[in-house]
Design a protein around this motif. Structure first.
Motif, PDB file in Angstrom:
ATOM      1  N   ALA A 176      90.369 -26.213  31.106  1.00 36.14           N
ATOM      2  CA  ALA A 176      90.779 -26.112  32.706  1.00 36.14           C
ATOM      3  C   ALA A 176      89.950 -25.229  33.147  1.00 36.14           C
ATOM      4  CB  ALA A 176      92.236 -25.617  32.836  1.00 36.14           C
ATOM      5  N   THR A 190      94.315 -32.410  37.545  1.00 35.44           N
ATOM      6  CA  THR A 190      95.222 -31.330  37.725  1.00 35.44           C
ATOM      7  C   THR A 190      94.289 -30.196  38.346  1.00 35.44           C
ATOM      8  OG1 THR A 190      96.267 -31.507  35.495  1.00 35.44           O
ATOM      9  CG2 THR A 190      96.529 -29.201  36.590  1.00 35.44           C
ATOM     10  N   VAL A 191      92.986 -29.873  37.923  1.00 38.15           N
ATOM     11  CA  VAL A 191      92.177 -28.774  38.329  1.00 38.15           C
ATOM     12  C   VAL A 191      91.943 -29.123  39.869  1.00 38.15           C
ATOM     13  CG1 VAL A 191      89.832 -27.754  38.045  1.00 38.15           C
ATOM     14  CG2 VAL A 191      91.466 -28.065  36.258  1.00 38.15           C
ATOM     15  N   VAL A 233      93.059 -33.360  32.779  1.00 35.65           N
ATOM     16  CA  VAL A 233      92.774 -31.768  33.208  1.00 35.65           C
ATOM     17  C   VAL A 233      92.192 -31.868  34.647  1.00 35.65           C
ATOM     18  CG1 VAL A 233      91.511 -29.633  32.643  1.00 35.65           C
ATOM     19  CG2 VAL A 233      92.504 -30.924  30.960  1.00 35.65           C
ATOM     20  N   ASP A 261      87.223 -26.127  36.023  1.00 36.20           N
ATOM     21  CA  ASP A 261      87.267 -25.427  37.134  1.00 36.20           C
ATOM     22  C   ASP A 261      85.873 -24.975  37.739  1.00 36.20           C
ATOM     23  OD1 ASP A 261      88.559 -24.343  39.474  1.00 36.20           O
ATOM     24  OD2 ASP A 261      88.311 -22.295  38.630  1.00 36.20           O
TER      25      ASP A 261
END
Ligand code: UFG
Length: 321
Positions: free
Chosen positions: A309, A267-268, A264, A313
């Motif tokens: 996420a 991706t973030v 995750v 973030d």
């Protein structure tokens, strides 16, 4: 309402101070800045001092009429608690008793205590509800469980009403970006992974990939610091409305593996994160996931940032600030 926040310069405490100020409370912070930061205190009233200083406590309680006290001033490293139990029993147990005794002496009856999933030890069933056996396996967890039991005795004998909140894995940062996690040294997974993403660290070491979980890495229940603070607010309302004390497990009820957290985070952040494989860390259970239904039904708590996420973030925005 007047609220005393002990440890209001630390990670969770500073977020709580901000929330209470927003909700119109008059907040006083007591902190020795051993692990907190003065610039993280967004309240006007700040007292620099030691929780074990009885005359200081007497002075603070004598000069104010607190409607509630929250206590975030704990040492939190499990490994350190094994190496130096005296430090943990002194700070997390003895000094907490100093605070409770000052409250009793000054007839302040509402207390919110930061407890931990570590009181349960190696889980015998998952998800972990409030009635799960308490079998802490390190001085950190044992000290927190001692205070929980002390609080039950203080309620019976002195009428002190306490809500005990057992945090699972607190993580994330103020959604507005003003506050975040600043532990020194940092030992928690999410900030370390993000420091590896930002380049502040060369890599993240995964502690064990041979656990009995789908990908072999440990599973934890990550709960956003803003959601934790909201639970404290609801707990305070419960005390003020005469609902009495109690114990609540606080998590999302979703487990994420160490590997999933790293995925995750990739991706973030859009960054490469170098992963090294390491040995298991002693005392790490394979899976810790909360059953928080009691907090949902009795406190009316609904986590707003249950999505991992989003949590990552917010922590990333803090890391890159
Ligand atoms: N981990 C790694 N590498 C790291 C750091 C952590 O693989 O560099 C792993 C750990 O082994 C664990 C998971 O990531 O499996 C989460 O570790 P954290 O240190 O972030 O959190 P813990 O679950 O160990 O600890 C949390 C609280 C403690 C509390 C405990 C209760 O931070 O205060 O839950 O069991 F005691």
């Amino acid at each position: 309402m007047q609220v005393l926040i002990v440890g209001g310069a630390g990670y969770i405490g500073s977020h709580m101070v901000k929330l209470l100020c927003r909700r119109g409370c008059e907040v006083t912070v007591l902190d020795d800045l051993s692990a907190g930061y003065r610039d993280a205190v967004l309240a006007e009233r700040f007292v620099l001092g030691d929780l074990g200083d009885l005359s200081l406590l007497d002075k603070i309680f004598g000069a104010n009429h607190f409607d509630g006290v929250m206590h975030f001033a704990s040492h939190i490293q499990v490994g350190e608690s094994v190496r130096d139990p005296a430090k943990y029993y002194r700070n997390n147990v003895f000094k907490t008793q100093c605070l409770l005794d000052a409250m009793v002496a000054h007839k302040v009856n509402h207390f919110i205590f930061s407890s931990t999933a570590a009181i349960f030890g190696e889980p015998v069933r998952v998800p972990i509800d409030e009635e799960h056996p308490k079998n802490p396996i390190n001085p950190y967890g044992r000290g927190k469980w001692m205070v929980e039991q002390m609080l039950e005795d203080y309620e019976v004998a002195y009428g002190l009403q306490a809500v005990r909140l057992r945090y699972f894995n607190a993580a994330g940062a103020d959604p507005e970006g003003e506050l975040g996690e600043r532990h020194e040294p940092e030992t928690h997974l999410i900030p370390l992974v993000l420091q590896a993403a930002s380049g502040r660290r060369p890599h993240i070491t995964v502690f064990g990939a041979d656990y009995d979980t789908p990908d072999g890495t440990c599973i934890r229940d990550y709960i956003h610091v803003a959601d934790l603070c909201e639970a404290h607010w609801l707990a305070l309302q419960r005390l003020w409305q005469g609902g009495g004390g109690g114990a609540f497990n606080l998590g999302n009820g979703n487990g994420f593996s160490v590997q999933e957290v790293i995925d995750v985070a990739r991706t973030v952040t859009g960054r490469e994160i170098v992963v090294m494989r390491g040995e298991r860390r002693p005392g790490d259970p394979a899976r810790l996931v909360a059953d928080s239904r009691r907090a949902r039904t009795e406190l009316g708590w609904t986590p707003q940032y249950a999505d991992l996420a989003t949590l990552v973030d917010h922590a990333w925005r803090w890391e890159t600030r």
